[in-house]
Motif scaffolding. Structure first.
Motif, short mmCIF file in Angstrom:
data_model
loop_
_atom_site.label_atom_id
_atom_site.label_comp_id
_atom_site.label_asym_id
_atom_site.label_seq_id
_atom_site.Cartn_x
_atom_site.Cartn_y
_atom_site.Cartn_z
N ARG A 1 0.83 -1.21 0.00
CA ARG A 1 0.00 0.00 0.00
C ARG A 1 0.87 1.26 0.00
O ARG A 1 1.86 1.33 0.73
CB ARG A 1 -0.87 -0.04 1.26
CG ARG A 1 -1.97 0.99 1.29
CD ARG A 1 -2.76 0.87 2.58
NE ARG A 1 -3.69 1.97 2.70
CZ ARG A 1 -4.95 1.94 2.32
NH1 ARG A 1 -5.44 0.83 1.81
NH2 ARG A 1 -5.74 2.99 2.44
N LEU A 2 0.46 2.21 -0.80
CA LEU A 2 1.19 3.47 -0.86
C LEU A 2 0.80 4.34 0.33
O LEU A 2 -0.38 4.54 0.61
CB LEU A 2 0.87 4.21 -2.16
CG LEU A 2 1.52 5.57 -2.35
CD1 LEU A 2 3.04 5.44 -2.39
CD2 LEU A 2 1.03 6.24 -3.62
N ASN A 3 1.82 4.83 1.01
CA ASN A 3 1.56 5.66 2.18
C ASN A 3 1.72 7.14 1.85
O ASN A 3 0.85 7.96 2.18
CB ASN A 3 2.53 5.25 3.30
CG ASN A 3 2.34 6.08 4.53
OD1 ASN A 3 3.14 6.97 4.79
ND2 ASN A 3 1.26 5.84 5.25
N THR A 4 2.81 7.48 1.20
CA THR A 4 3.07 8.89 0.90
C THR A 4 3.59 9.06 -0.52
O THR A 4 4.37 8.23 -0.99
CB THR A 4 4.16 9.44 1.85
OG1 THR A 4 3.82 9.08 3.17
CG2 THR A 4 4.28 10.95 1.75
N LEU A 5 3.16 10.12 -1.14
CA LEU A 5 3.67 10.48 -2.46
C LEU A 5 4.22 11.88 -2.38
O LEU A 5 3.63 12.75 -1.74
CB LEU A 5 2.53 10.42 -3.47
CG LEU A 5 2.80 10.90 -4.91
CD1 LEU A 5 1.93 10.12 -5.87
CD2 LEU A 5 2.53 12.39 -5.08
#
Lengths: 324, 115, 163
Positions: free
Chosen positions: B67-71
């Protein structure tokens, strides 16, 4: 895990035993993983990856003999299995069967010429053969002590990393690595050079970023074109997956980033840093029609990743100019 | 809950170098709450940041990175930081010379306070 | 604008709508008259009953317009229907010669926010088109429909022959 677990419970012959056993190993549930793996291999005695995993489990316990047995099983089915050749090479090295060790390690090196662990093992092997040739017993060498797996002080460590086997894809193993081997988190992160290294490019484009891949906590370094096709670079040893898939899925972000920067009047985009559950990723444009994708371990310092990316972009540009 | 959202967004907007912050619905890219400096196009920030986040999040999952947490989008004239906040995405627009480490830290804190 | 000039109108809109489709990554965008006739179509139209979509969009537009009036909501901005696989966005597109309807179908490649953003850009671009600057914006609805009828054969012979 629940899905695999249900599948295995429903059908003991299910091939889901492998991902489930890998997941158990990753969680440090060594016994459960071993049990599952043995049961799975009863049903699928020629399952290469099953034997490979079993070898790693034995290795986790420091049981090199059994690990070697499993790798020899793998090699009977798949004579060019890199992991097994490397593992067998290490086992032979441990037993001081130096010519056998060389045979295995050289075959492994042919398959992956840039693998640092194999290169290091070959170097150690060379040192030992020199000692033998001088009429000295290798066991008398205080640098190696009683345990040939042990790395003498000051020697570069073996990066034979039980924790970064294929399935881990960037996660650290929760089960302890064998004492004589560095734990998964141990690889040394050398800061990337501030300016790109200039000089002849490797003939094999997959090796283009090997100075970075071998130096730090990187899992992958890929140069990808606007269509998501990989132009150069590779995944590091032990990282599961297909670089083409990684390139394709992340390459799609180029257009998205360009559109976002343009419509938000942010000027030209210089990079995207993604902090995911298992990895840290960085995408940066490398010229007008390519993007540099770096994937690093989750615990990699963000600043290091950014600098590594700058370095890789420099190399990528040089590559693009050369092969334009 | 609404007050919590407002407080989180307002706190972020006060960080040095931040041009604004907003909470966006991840799926539709529509703003829930925003606090933006004049001249920042709310519709555009919400829609584009959410779209970029969704696409890269899908890529991250497909590539087995989870899962992507921060971009963090870095550009010549500014940055966009987007943090996963469940079904919402917390988006921060920052100046080029903003202290990104601090912006990221505050954004994470704000996102945590929402979940 | 007279019927003979309708091709120019559609031509003038082609560029901005193509940009809209490309930037917003929608599957299809239709430009429909109030009578439900397709003036232009962009994107992957295959697989859709374009004429039916246009007729229903025009009917929806008319009923929404009436509903907005009854509710005192004034002019409606857009209608959105979020399906599981496909999403639908309907919005009036004002041109100096009358109001057209933009019908957009999109999937997970886009989002409501993105479609809204690029629809706003489209509106601005359309209103700034040089082709519309020297036109009399006071064309009434009836004459507009007549103009459309007259020009339909040029812009969409298939649509004209189906009617």
């Amino acid at each position: 895990m629940q899905r695999w677990s249900e599948e295995v419970a429903r059908d003991p012959r299910s091939l889901a035993f492998l991902p489930l056993a890998r997941a158990y190993r990753k969680q440090g549930l060594r016994d459960a993983s071993l049990h599952l793996c043995l049961r799975g291999l009863e049903a699928h005695p020629a399952h290469v990856e099953g034997h490979g995993l079993l070898a790693m489990l034995y290795l986790d316990d420091g049981d090199h003999e059994r690990a070697a047995d499993e790798w020899s099983m793998v090699l009977r089915v798949d004579t060019n299995n890199f992991e097994a050749l490397r593992g067998m090479g290490f086992c032979y090295l441990e037993q001081d069967r130096l010519s056998k060790a060389r045979q295995m390690l050289e075959r492994a090196a042919l398959l992956r010429p840039s693998d640092p662990t194999v290169q290091e093992a070959l170097r150690v092997l060379g040192t030992r053969q020199e000692i033998v040739e001088k009429g000295l017993s290798s066991s008398a060498d205080p640098a190696f002590g009683d345990d040939p797996w042990a790395v003498p002080t000051g020697e570069p460590v073996f990066m034979f990393d039980a924790g970064t086997e294929a399935e881990n894809a960037g996660q650290q193993a929760s089960s302890p690595a064998p004492e004589a081997m560095p734990p998964a988190a141990a690889p040394v992160s050398r800061p990337p050079p501030a300016v790109p290294i200039t000089g002849p490019l490797p003939l094999d484009p997959t090796l283009l970023f090997d100075d970075l891949l071998n130096a730090g906590p990187l899992l992958a370094a890929l140069l990808v074109d606007v269509n998501g096709m990989v132009l150069a670079g590779r995944l590091t040893e032990g990282v599961r997956g297909d670089p083409a898939v990684l390139g394709a899925v992340l390459g799609g972000a180029i257009g998205e980033a360009t559109r976002t920067a343009h419509h938000l009047v942010l000027g030209v985009w210089r990079g995207i840093l993604l902090d995911s559950e298992h990895a840290m990723l960085h995408l940066a444009p490398a010229g007008s029609d390519a993007v540099m994708v770096l994937a690093a371990r989750r615990d990699a310092p963000a600043g290091w990743v950014l600098r590594a990316s700058t370095h890789a972009v420099g190399q990528a540009r040089q590559f693009m100019e050369e092969y334009a | 809950m609404n007050e919590l959202f407002i407080a989180a967004v307002e706190r972020l907007s006060r960080v040095a170098g931040v041009r604004g912050a907003l909470l966006v619905e991840g799926e539709t890219g529509v703003t829930v709450i925003s606090d933006l400096r004049e001249g920042v196009n709310e519709t555009a920030v919400a829609a584009l940041a959410a779209s970029l986040f969704r696409r890269t999040a899908a890529a991250s999952e497909t590539a087995d990175f989870g899962r992507l947490n921060t971009l963090q989008l870095e550009a010549d004239d500014g940055h966009v930081v987007a943090v996963d906040a469940g079904e919402l995405i917390l988006v921060v627009v920052a100046e080029h010379d903003a202290q990104l480490g601090l912006v990221r830290y505050e954004a994470h804190r704000a996102a945590e306070s929402l979940s | 604008m007279r019927g003979a000039e309708l091709p120019q109108l559609v031509d003038a809109l082609r560029g901005p709508i193509q940009v809209f489709v490309r930037e917003s990554r929608v599957r299809i965008a239709l430009l429909v008259s109030g009578a439900g006739q397709v003036l232009a179509q962009h994107g992957f139209a295959r697989g859709y009953h374009v004429m039916n979509v246009a007729s229903l969009a025009a009917a929806t537009h008319a009923s929404s317009h009436a509903l907005a009036g009854l509710a005192g909501a004034g002019r409606w901005e857009h209608l959105y229907h979020g399906g599981r696989e496909r999403q639908l966005f309907l919005a009036p597109l004002r041109t100096p010669v009358g109001e057209l309807i933009l019908v957009v179908i999109f999937d997970a490649d886009s989002s409501l926010g993105i479609v809204r953003l690029f629809y706003e850009n489209l509106e601005k671009e359309v209103s700034a088109l040089p082709a519309f600057q020297d036109r009399n914006a006071k064309t009434d609805h009836g004459s507009f429909e007549r103009d459309l009828e007259a020009g339909l054969e040029y812009t969409s012979p298939e649509a004209a022959s189906e009617d």
